[in-house]
Scaffold this motif. Structure first.
Motif, PDB file in Angstrom:
ATOM      1  N   ASN A 192     130.373  33.498  67.921  1.00 23.14           N
ATOM      2  CA  ASN A 192     129.689  33.299  66.636  1.00 23.14           C
ATOM      3  C   ASN A 192     128.245  33.783  66.632  1.00 23.14           C
ATOM      4  OD1 ASN A 192     128.284  31.350  68.081  1.00 23.14           O
ATOM      5  ND2 ASN A 192     129.312  29.607  67.136  1.00 23.14           N
ATOM      6  N   SER A 236     127.869  37.119  63.978  1.00 19.74           N
ATOM      7  CA  SER A 236     128.343  36.962  62.603  1.00 19.74           C
ATOM      8  C   SER A 236     127.714  35.784  61.861  1.00 19.74           C
ATOM      9  CB  SER A 236     129.869  36.820  62.576  1.00 19.74           C
ATOM     10  OG  SER A 236     130.270  35.696  63.340  1.00 19.74           O
ATOM     11  N   ASP A 242     133.659  38.722  65.954  1.00 15.27           N
ATOM     12  CA  ASP A 242     132.260  38.337  65.766  1.00 15.27           C
ATOM     13  C   ASP A 242     131.367  39.566  65.643  1.00 15.27           C
ATOM     14  OD1 ASP A 242     129.930  36.510  65.877  1.00 15.27           O
ATOM     15  OD2 ASP A 242     129.612  37.427  67.838  1.00 15.27           O
TER      16      ASP A 242
END
Length: 250
Positions: free
Chosen positions: A114, A117, A128
């Protein structure tokens, strides 16, 4: 007499079959050995004060005298990446042997996690980001070195409302060393990580800029090695850097 002659023929037939089987077995073993020589695989364990602990694997399969298909993976989640949605990188490419001891390896990787993104918000997700990257390797009788550059770009925007943001990074390094002996080498290492921006970031930021020497110990016949890099961090407010790598080539 006739029976003895017949038995001799039978014995010769059996011997011929045995020789043929042995010959075929030898050819198959040679082909398997050649195919095994076409495949390479390296595993390294790395640790530094920014990324923490992260294992890396790199592999390749020869498709011609001067070209290899390559693949790699980085388990960033072993260290700091554990807080980045179990950050993981996997990619493929081709390695081109452009001259004696010099190879150029462009690759493209995909990320899970994560960090890019959503700026670490939310759970980890496949896609991601994407990582086009290039590695140039130098390995000659008395010198060694590597140039790497990779751009980490988000594939999608999963950032929460402002001040949430996506992130992108430029990561590159260059090192060059001298082989004092088949066992010991030393050289210099420079590495730079830049946060190049994001959906709510207008200016780039230097996260670290490392410069210093390295020492490396390698088994002369190939296989295991250990490298320690250390020195100063040129970014204002930072102090020093250290990077420890150990690995094995199969």
């Amino acid at each position: 007499m006739k029976n003895n002659f017949t038995n001799l023929l039978k014995g010769g037939t059996v011997l011929g079959v045995m020789l043929m089987v042995l010959s075929m077995t030898s050819v198959m073993a040679q082909e398997e050995e050649e195919e095994a020589d076409d495949f390479t695989f390296n595993v390294t364990l790395n640790s530094d004060q920014f990324f923490g602990f992260y294992p890396v694997f790199q592999g390749g399969y020869s498709i011609s005298e001067k070209t290899d298909f390559t693949f790699y993976g980085i388990l960033w989640s072993g260290g700091t990446g554990g807080g980045w949605g179990n950050w993981t990188e996997f990619g493929v490419g081709f390695n081109f042997k452009v001259a004696e001891g010099i190879a150029v390896n462009p690759q493209i990787g995909i990320l899970g996690g994560n960090l890019l993104s959503s700026g670490t918000a939310g759970s980890g997700r496949l896609g991601d980001g994407i990582v086009p990257n290039l590695t140039v390797n130098l390995n000659k009788a008395k010198t060694e070195g590597q140039i790497y550059a990779g751009f980490y770009a988000p594939l999608r925007d999963e950032a929460p409302p402002a001040p949430g943001t996506t992130l992108s990074y430029l990561h590159y390094w260059v090192n060059y060393g001298y082989k004092v002996s088949p066992f010991f080498s030393l050289g210099a290492h420079y590495e730079h990580l830049i946060n190049t921006g994001g959906s709510n970031i207008e200016t780039s930021t230097d996260l670290y800029q490392w410069l210093g020497p390295y020492i490396q110990f390698t088994k002369p016949t190939g296989g295991p090695f250990a490298r320690f890099s250390f020195g100063t961090d040129l970014v204002e407010g930072n102090d020093s850097f250290f990077k420890l790598t150990t690995g094995f080539s199969f």
